[in-house]
Design an enzyme around this catalytic site. Structure first.
Site, PDB file in Angstrom:
ATOM      1  N   HIS A  28       0.855  -1.201   0.000  1.00  0.00           N
ATOM      2  CA  HIS A  28       0.000   0.000   0.000  1.00  0.00           C
ATOM      3  C   HIS A  28       0.883   1.241   0.000  1.00  0.00           C
ATOM      4  O   HIS A  28       1.497   1.577   1.001  1.00  0.00           O
ATOM      5  CB  HIS A  28      -0.909   0.024   1.235  1.00  0.00           C
ATOM      6  CG  HIS A  28      -1.842   1.197   1.267  1.00  0.00           C
ATOM      7  ND1 HIS A  28      -3.181   1.065   1.541  1.00  0.00           N
ATOM      8  CD2 HIS A  28      -1.657   2.516   1.065  1.00  0.00           C
ATOM      9  CE1 HIS A  28      -3.763   2.245   1.499  1.00  0.00           C
ATOM     10  NE2 HIS A  28      -2.853   3.155   1.219  1.00  0.00           N
ATOM     11  N   HIS A  30       1.545   5.429  -1.681  1.00  0.00           N
ATOM     12  CA  HIS A  30       1.176   6.612  -2.471  1.00  0.00           C
ATOM     13  C   HIS A  30       2.439   7.178  -3.103  1.00  0.00           C
ATOM     14  O   HIS A  30       3.347   7.608  -2.393  1.00  0.00           O
ATOM     15  CB  HIS A  30       0.525   7.681  -1.582  1.00  0.00           C
ATOM     16  CG  HIS A  30      -0.745   7.214  -0.960  1.00  0.00           C
ATOM     17  ND1 HIS A  30      -1.973   7.399  -1.555  1.00  0.00           N
ATOM     18  CD2 HIS A  30      -0.986   6.535   0.182  1.00  0.00           C
ATOM     19  CE1 HIS A  30      -2.919   6.861  -0.791  1.00  0.00           C
ATOM     20  NE2 HIS A  30      -2.341   6.327   0.267  1.00  0.00           N
ATOM     21  N   LYS A 116      -9.584   0.157  -5.778  1.00  0.00           N
ATOM     22  CA  LYS A 116      -9.585   0.838  -4.482  1.00  0.00           C
ATOM     23  C   LYS A 116     -10.920   1.512  -4.197  1.00  0.00           C
ATOM     24  O   LYS A 116     -11.406   2.321  -4.985  1.00  0.00           O
ATOM     25  CB  LYS A 116      -8.464   1.889  -4.475  1.00  0.00           C
ATOM     26  CG  LYS A 116      -8.366   2.680  -3.181  1.00  0.00           C
ATOM     27  CD  LYS A 116      -7.898   1.818  -2.025  1.00  0.00           C
ATOM     28  CE  LYS A 116      -7.992   2.556  -0.706  1.00  0.00           C
ATOM     29  NZ  LYS A 116      -6.733   2.715  -0.022  1.00  0.00           N
ATOM     30  N   HIS A 153     -10.529   1.445   1.940  1.00  0.00           N
ATOM     31  CA  HIS A 153     -10.272   2.438   2.995  1.00  0.00           C
ATOM     32  C   HIS A 153     -11.455   2.320   3.949  1.00  0.00           C
ATOM     33  O   HIS A 153     -12.547   2.790   3.657  1.00  0.00           O
ATOM     34  CB  HIS A 153     -10.163   3.859   2.430  1.00  0.00           C
ATOM     35  CG  HIS A 153      -9.842   4.860   3.494  1.00  0.00           C
ATOM     36  ND1 HIS A 153      -8.637   5.533   3.566  1.00  0.00           N
ATOM     37  CD2 HIS A 153     -10.551   5.276   4.569  1.00  0.00           C
ATOM     38  CE1 HIS A 153      -8.630   6.304   4.645  1.00  0.00           C
ATOM     39  NE2 HIS A 153      -9.783   6.176   5.260  1.00  0.00           N
ATOM     40  N   HIS A 191      -4.593  -0.521   5.923  1.00  0.00           N
ATOM     41  CA  HIS A 191      -4.100   0.254   7.082  1.00  0.00           C
ATOM     42  C   HIS A 191      -5.034   0.183   8.296  1.00  0.00           C
ATOM     43  O   HIS A 191      -5.550   1.198   8.753  1.00  0.00           O
ATOM     44  CB  HIS A 191      -3.826   1.719   6.704  1.00  0.00           C
ATOM     45  CG  HIS A 191      -4.856   2.386   5.836  1.00  0.00           C
ATOM     46  ND1 HIS A 191      -6.191   2.439   6.162  1.00  0.00           N
ATOM     47  CD2 HIS A 191      -4.729   3.028   4.655  1.00  0.00           C
ATOM     48  CE1 HIS A 191      -6.824   3.096   5.214  1.00  0.00           C
ATOM     49  NE2 HIS A 191      -5.975   3.459   4.286  1.00  0.00           N
ATOM     50  N   ASP A 264       1.424   2.618   3.537  1.00  0.00           N
ATOM     51  CA  ASP A 264       0.579   3.803   3.374  1.00  0.00           C
ATOM     52  C   ASP A 264       1.422   5.069   3.481  1.00  0.00           C
ATOM     53  O   ASP A 264       0.962   6.092   3.989  1.00  0.00           O
ATOM     54  CB  ASP A 264      -0.569   3.838   4.394  1.00  0.00           C
ATOM     55  CG  ASP A 264      -1.650   4.852   4.004  1.00  0.00           C
ATOM     56  OD1 ASP A 264      -1.700   5.247   2.819  1.00  0.00           O
ATOM     57  OD2 ASP A 264      -2.433   5.256   4.884  1.00  0.00           O
TER      58      ASP A 264
HETATM   59  O1  DOR Z   1      -3.317   9.586   5.678  1.00  0.00           O
HETATM   60  C1  DOR Z   1      -3.688   9.298   4.548  1.00  0.00           C
HETATM   61  N1  DOR Z   1      -3.120   9.848   3.457  1.00  0.00           N
HETATM   62  N2  DOR Z   1      -4.704   8.439   4.405  1.00  0.00           N
HETATM   63  C2  DOR Z   1      -5.249   8.201   3.202  1.00  0.00           C
HETATM   64  O2  DOR Z   1      -6.161   7.428   3.146  1.00  0.00           O
HETATM   65  C3  DOR Z   1      -4.777   8.908   2.014  1.00  0.00           C
HETATM   66  C4  DOR Z   1      -3.393   9.347   2.163  1.00  0.00           C
HETATM   67  C5  DOR Z   1      -2.965  10.329   1.092  1.00  0.00           C
HETATM   68  O3  DOR Z   1      -3.173  10.066  -0.089  1.00  0.00           O
HETATM   69  O4  DOR Z   1      -2.390  11.371   1.450  1.00  0.00           O
HETATM   70 ZN    ZN Z   2      -3.329   5.136   1.616  1.00  0.00          ZN
END
Ligand code: DOR
Ligand code: ZN
Length: 361
Positions: A28, A30, A116, A153, A191, A264
C-alpha cells in the site's frame, strides 16, 4: 529465497548486527506523480521489489489506460543508477460509475492488481469516491467472479460519527454486508488501526486480509498532541489509543498470514501539512523496512519480520515471492529534518531523530 532467517534466526545473528531478508513488497503506497514522484520513488525502490500503487491522483486513476500510462511514468522515474528491478502493481479507483467492462479490461491487462474503494470525501483526493457501495453491486459481483481484489479504505464518511470510531462502525455498516453478499471476493482491509479490525480479520475466511503501517505500529494517538499539535503525525485513519496500538503489534508479529506490510506512506509538502487545514498522510518510505524492524525487535519477534514483510502480502495477492534480498545492519542514523519534494519540502517520519536499523545498498 528460503526462509532460513525466519527459521534459524538466533541471538547470534543479532550479535552480528545483521538482518538479511527476502526483498519485501509494500502492499500500500502513495507515489503521487511528476516531480513529487521522482523525489520519493527512490526510497521505495531501494527497499522493495514491488508496491501496490494507490490511484488517488488528481484526477484519479479510473481506467486501465490511465493506469498503464501512470505505470510507465513510474518506471521512467526510477533513477538510472538504481538498476534494481522494481514492479509497480497498479490499482484503479472505484466510483459510483465504474463499469463492469472496465473491471474485465483491468483483469485482462495483467497490470491491475486491485480496485480501491474510497468512501467519498473520506480522505485525500477521495471526492470522486463511492457515495454508496450499493451502487457498485454489479461491479463487486464481477470482481468476485474475476478474482480482482477490493482494496478498502475502511472508515465511514459520516460526519456524525466520532473520528476515532469511523473504522469500527465501517466494519458493521459496510464491510460485513459486503462479505456476506460477496463471500468469494478478495478483500484487503487497508491500514487497519483498531482492535476491532484485528478481531474482524482473524474471524473471517482466508480471502480477507489486512495491511498494517509502520506508523500505526510505532505510535498511539498521544503522538499527535505531544507538547502541541503535531501535523506530521496526522494521517487517516487517525492514530488510535494504546489498546488498539497493542492489538496491531500483536497481529503483526502473530505469524497470521492475513496480516502483512503496507506502509501507506503518503507524502505531502510541509506547507500542505503545516496549515490551518493540514492534509492527512505520513511519509515513511525513506525508512520503511527499518521502522518495521524496530517494531518487531522491540516486540522480541524479529524472526517474524520476513514473513510479514516479504511473504504474506505476495501470497495473498497470488504473486510469486521475491528472489532477491536486502541487508539491514544495527547501526543508528539520523533522519534529516526535511527532504526535497519536487519544488517543495517534505518532513519525513522521525525527522531529526535517529533510527536504529540501517539498510545497506
Ligand atoms: O493519511 C492518509 N493519506 N490516508 C489516506 O487514506 C490517504 C493518504 C494520502 O493520499 O495522502
Ligand atoms: Zn493510503
Amino acid at each position: 529465497m528460503q526462509s532460513w532467517l525466519a527459521v534459524e534466526i538466533t541471538s547470534a545473528d543479532i550479535i552480528l548486527n545483521t538482518l538479511i531478508l527476502t526483498r519485501p513488497d509494500d502492499l500500500h503506497l502513495h507515489l503521487r506523480d511528476d516531480e513529487q514522484m521522482k523525489a520519493v520513488l527512490p526510497d521505495t525502490v531501494r527497499r522493495f521489489a514491488r508496491a501496490i500503487v494507490m490511484p488517488n491522483l488528481n484526477p484519479p486513476v479510473l481506467t486501465t489506460e490511465i493506469a498503464l500510462k501512470y505505470s510507465q511514468r513510474i518506471l521512467a522515474a526510477i533513477p538510472a543508477n538504481m538498476r534494481m528491478h522494481f514492479e509497480p502493481l497498479m490499482t484503479l479507483y472505484l466510483t459510483d460509475n465504474t463499469e463492469i467492462a472496465e473491471i474485465i479490461k483491468a483483469k485482462a491487462s495483467g497490470i491491475i492488481h486491485g480496485i480501491k474503494f474510497y468512501p467519498a470525501r473520506i480522505t485525500t483526493f477521495s471526492d470522486a469516491g463511492v457515495t454508496d457501495i450499493a451502487k457498485c453491486s454489479a461491479v463487486l459481483e464481477t470482481m468476485e467472479q474475476e478474482n480482482m481484489p477490493l482494496l478498502v479504505h475502511g472508515e465511514v464518511n459520516d460526519l456524525e460519527v466520532d473520528v476515532f470510531d469511523r473504522e469500527k462502525i465501517f466494519i458493521d455498516r459496510v464491510l460485513i454486508p459486503i462479505t456476506h453478499r460477496f463471500p468469494g471476493l478478495k478483500i484487503i482491509f487497508e491500514h487497519i488501526t483498531t482492535k476491532e479490525a484485528v478481531e474482524f480479520i482473524k474471524d473471517t475466511p482466508g480471502n480477507i486480509g489486512a495491511t498494517i503501517t509502520a506508523h500505526h505500529l510505532l505510535l498511539n494517538r498521544n503522538a499527535m498532541f505531544q507538547g502541541g499539535i503535531r501535523p506530521h503525525f496526522y494521517c487517516l485513519p487517525v492514530l488510535k489509543r494504546e489498546t488498539h496500538h497493542i492489538a496491531l503489534i500483536e497481529a503483526a508479529i502473530s505469524g497470521n498470514p492475513k496480516f502483512f506490510l503496507g506502509t501507506d506512506s503518503a507524502p505531502h509538502s510541509r506547507d500542505a501539512k503545516e496549515s490551518n487545514c493540514g492534509c492527512a498522510g505520513i511519509y515513511t518510505s525513506h525508512a520503511a523496512i527499518e521502522l518495521y524492524a524496530e517494531v518487531f525487535e522491540q516486540a522480541g519477534a524479529l524472526e517474524k519480520l520476513e514473513a510479514f514483510a516479504s511473504y504474506f502480502g505476495a501470497d495473498f495477492y497470488g504473486l510469486p515471492r521475491n528472489k532477491g534480498s536486502i541487508t539491514l545492519i544495527k547501526e543508528s542514523w539520523d533522519v534529516p529534518m526535511e527532504l526535497k519534494f519536487g519544488r517543495e519540502a517534505l518532513v519525513p517520519f522521525c525527522a531529526g531523530r535517529s533510527i536504529t536499523w540501517k539498510i545497506l545498498d
